[in-house]
Enzyme design. Structure first.
Site, PDB file in Angstrom:
ATOM      1  CG  ASP A 126      -0.278  -0.034   2.438  1.00 38.34           C
ATOM      2  OD1 ASP A 126       0.775  -0.693   2.846  1.00 38.34           O
ATOM      3  OD2 ASP A 126      -0.690   0.775   3.522  1.00 38.34           O
ATOM      4  CG  ASP A 135       6.624   4.400   2.172  1.00 38.47           C
ATOM      5  OD1 ASP A 135       7.149   3.252   2.309  1.00 38.47           O
ATOM      6  OD2 ASP A 135       6.345   5.081   3.103  1.00 38.47           O
ATOM      7  CD  GLU A 174       4.112   0.637   7.027  1.00 38.50           C
ATOM      8  OE1 GLU A 174       5.039   0.694   7.753  1.00 38.50           O
ATOM      9  OE2 GLU A 174       3.968   1.504   5.903  1.00 38.50           O
ATOM     10  CD  GLU A 175       2.831   4.099   4.261  1.00 45.96           C
ATOM     11  OE1 GLU A 175       2.987   4.807   5.168  1.00 45.96           O
ATOM     12  OE2 GLU A 175       3.827   3.797   3.607  1.00 45.96           O
TER      13      GLU A 175
HETATM   14 ZN   LIG Z   1       6.819   2.305   4.025  1.00 49.41          ZN
END
Ligand SMILES: [Zn+2]
Length: 382
Positions: A82, A112, A150-151
C-alpha cells in the site's frame, strides 16, 4: 485475470541487463492506496503463481511465496503493497525523466515502498528457478511477503494479520524489509513510547487567583526537565542510536478568566532498541518523578541483528558493491514486528527515506539494480 504484469518485465533472460525501471513503473501504476490493494495483490499473486519453484499463499490482500529447497536457513524478504493517498492533481501514472544512469522515476509509491517490492518480485522470479540457463540457486530458502495496510493504524496491518493467522509462513532466520534506505543497510529500529504527564491545581476566578492553584504554572518544572534533558547515544550491535525525549503537545486552560485546575504535557520518547518497553516507561517515570504519568501508546524497537552471520554476509555484499556500511534506522518500521517474532531484521531498498510520503516522491533508477545485485550476490552465496 485482469490484473497482471507483462511477463517480459520479470523475465530473467532480460533482467540481468535491465534496470527494473519498467517493472517498478508497472507496480506503481496499479494504484494501491491503503485499503485498496486488491488489484496490485492480484497482479503479484498471478505473477508468483506462474513460478513453479514457489509455493504461494494468499491471505486477504497479502501474498506469501516460499521456496522449498530444503536449505538449513531461510531468509524473509518483505514489503508492503500500500501507499499513502495520491496528491491533487494525482502523482500517478509514474513518469521517467533524464537519460542513461541519471534516470529518475517519479510518482506515488516509487520510494515508499514499491521500489523495494519491484526488486523483491524480480528476485522471486529469478532465484531458485529450475532447469533453465539462468538457473540461479540461492544458498538459503526464501520467503517473499507482500502485505497490505502498512500506512494506516497498526491494528489493520496485513503483516500483523499474517502473524496471527499463519505465523508458520513468516518463519525465518533473518528478514530484509524493503523500506527505503538509499540502498544502505539500516539495522533495527528505535522504539517509541508516548506518555501524558499531568499536573493538578485548584480552579478559581482569575480576579481572585490567590484562591486557586494554577496547574499550568505547575507544569513549568516538567518543561524545564525536558529542556535540560541530554538525550543518550546508545551503541547496539555496533550501531549508534540517538535517542530523544520531547514534549509533542501541551493542553490546559478552561476559559480566559479562570485559573486552570489541570494541565497535560504529552511526551514522546524515541529509545534505542537495547531498552525494552518496561525500561523505557521506567525511564520516563523517573524523569517525571512526582507527577502523574500515563502511557498512551508504545511500540518496542528492534535490535539490528547484525551479529548474525547471515547479516554479516549481506553487509559484505553491500560493502563490495557500494562501499556503504550499516547504519541505525531512526524511526519505527515493521522490522519491529519481525523482532517480536524472534527474527532479526534490517531495512534495505532503493529510495531516499526522506522522500517517503512526499508529494515529489521519486527514485534514482540506478539504485534499483544496486539493491537487486547486492541481494542476489548475497543470497547466491557468491
Ligand atoms: Zn513504507
Amino acid at each position: 485475470m485482469q490484473n497482471r504484469f507483462d511477463p517480459a518485465l520479470v523475465d530473467p533472460a532480460t533482467l540481468p541487463s535491465s534496470d527494473l525501471a519498467d517493472l517498478l513503473a508497472a507496480v506503481c501504476d496499479i494504484e494501491s492506496v491503503s485499503g485498496d490493494e486488491t488489484a496490485l495483490a492480484d497482479a503479484v499473486e498471478a505473477l508468483l503463481r506462474d513460478q513453479p519453484h514457489l509455493e504461494v499463499t494468499r491471505d486477504g490482500d497479502a501474498v506469501v511465496a516460499r521456496t522449498l529447497l530444503g536449505r538449513e536457513r531461510r531468509v524473509v524478504l518483505a514489503g508492503h503493497l500500500d501507499t499513502v493517498p495520491l496528491t491533487d492533481p494525482p502523482n500517478l501514472p509514474t513518469r521517467l525523466e533524464g537519460t542513461g544512469d541519471d534516470r529518475v522515476l517519479w510518482g506515488r509509491g516509487t520510494v515508499d515502498m514499491k521500489a523495494g517490492v519491484a526488486v523483491m518480485l524480480a528476485l522471486a522470479v529469478e532465484l531458485g528457478r529450475q532447469g533453465d540457463e539462468q538457473s540461479t540457486e540461492p544458498v538459503v530458502d526464501l520467503t517473499y511477503v507482500f502485505y497490505d495496510h502498512e500506512e494506516v493504524e497498526a491494528a489493520k496491518s496485513g503483516l500483523g494479520r499474517l502473524a496471527r493467522h499463519r505465523p508458520d509462513l513468516l518463519a525465518g532466520d533473518f528478514a530484509v524489509l524493503g523500506e527505503p534506505t538509499s540502498a544502505d543497510i539500516e539495522g533495527g529500529c528505535q522504539g517509541t513510547i508516548r506518555v501524558e504527564v499531568r499536573t493538578r491545581g485548584v480552579a478559581a476566578h482569575s480576579a481572585r487567583s490567590w484562591r486557586g492553584e494554577n496547574a499550568i504554572h505547575a507544569a513549568a518544572p516538567i518543561l524545564a526537565r525536558l529542556a535540560g534533558y541530554r538525550a543518550a547515544e546508545v551503541e547496539v550491535d555496533g550501531l549508534v542510536y540517538r535517542e530523544g525525549v520531547n514534549a509533542v503537545g501541551i493542553h490546559g486552560g478552561i476559559a480566559g478568566n479562570v485559573v486552570p485546575d489541570a494541565c497535560t504535557v504529552t511526551v514522546n520518547y524515541r529509545f534505542a532498541p537495547s531498552r525494552d518497553l518496561a525500561e523505557a516507561e521506567a525511564h520516563l517515570r523517573e524523569l517525571f518523578d512526582g507527577y502523574e504519568v500515563t502511557v498512551t501508546d508504545a511500540s518496542p524497537g528492534a535490535r539490528p541483528g547484525l551479529d548474525d552471520p547471515l547479516a554479516a554476509d549481506f553487509a559484505a555484499a553491500v560493502l563490495e558493491l557500494t562501499g556503504g556500511v550499516p547504519k541505525p534506522k531512526f524511526g519505527w518500521t515493521d522490522v519491529a514486528r519481525f523482532a517480536e517474532l524472534g527474527i532479526p531484521a534490517v531495512n534495505f531498498a532503493p529510495g531516499d527515506p526522506s522522500l517517503a510520503h512526499a508529494d515529489d516522491e521519486r527514485v534514482p533508477v540506478r539504485e534499483l539494480a544496486v539493491c537487486r545485485d547486492a541481494l542476489r550476490t548475497w543470497l547466491r552465496g557468491a
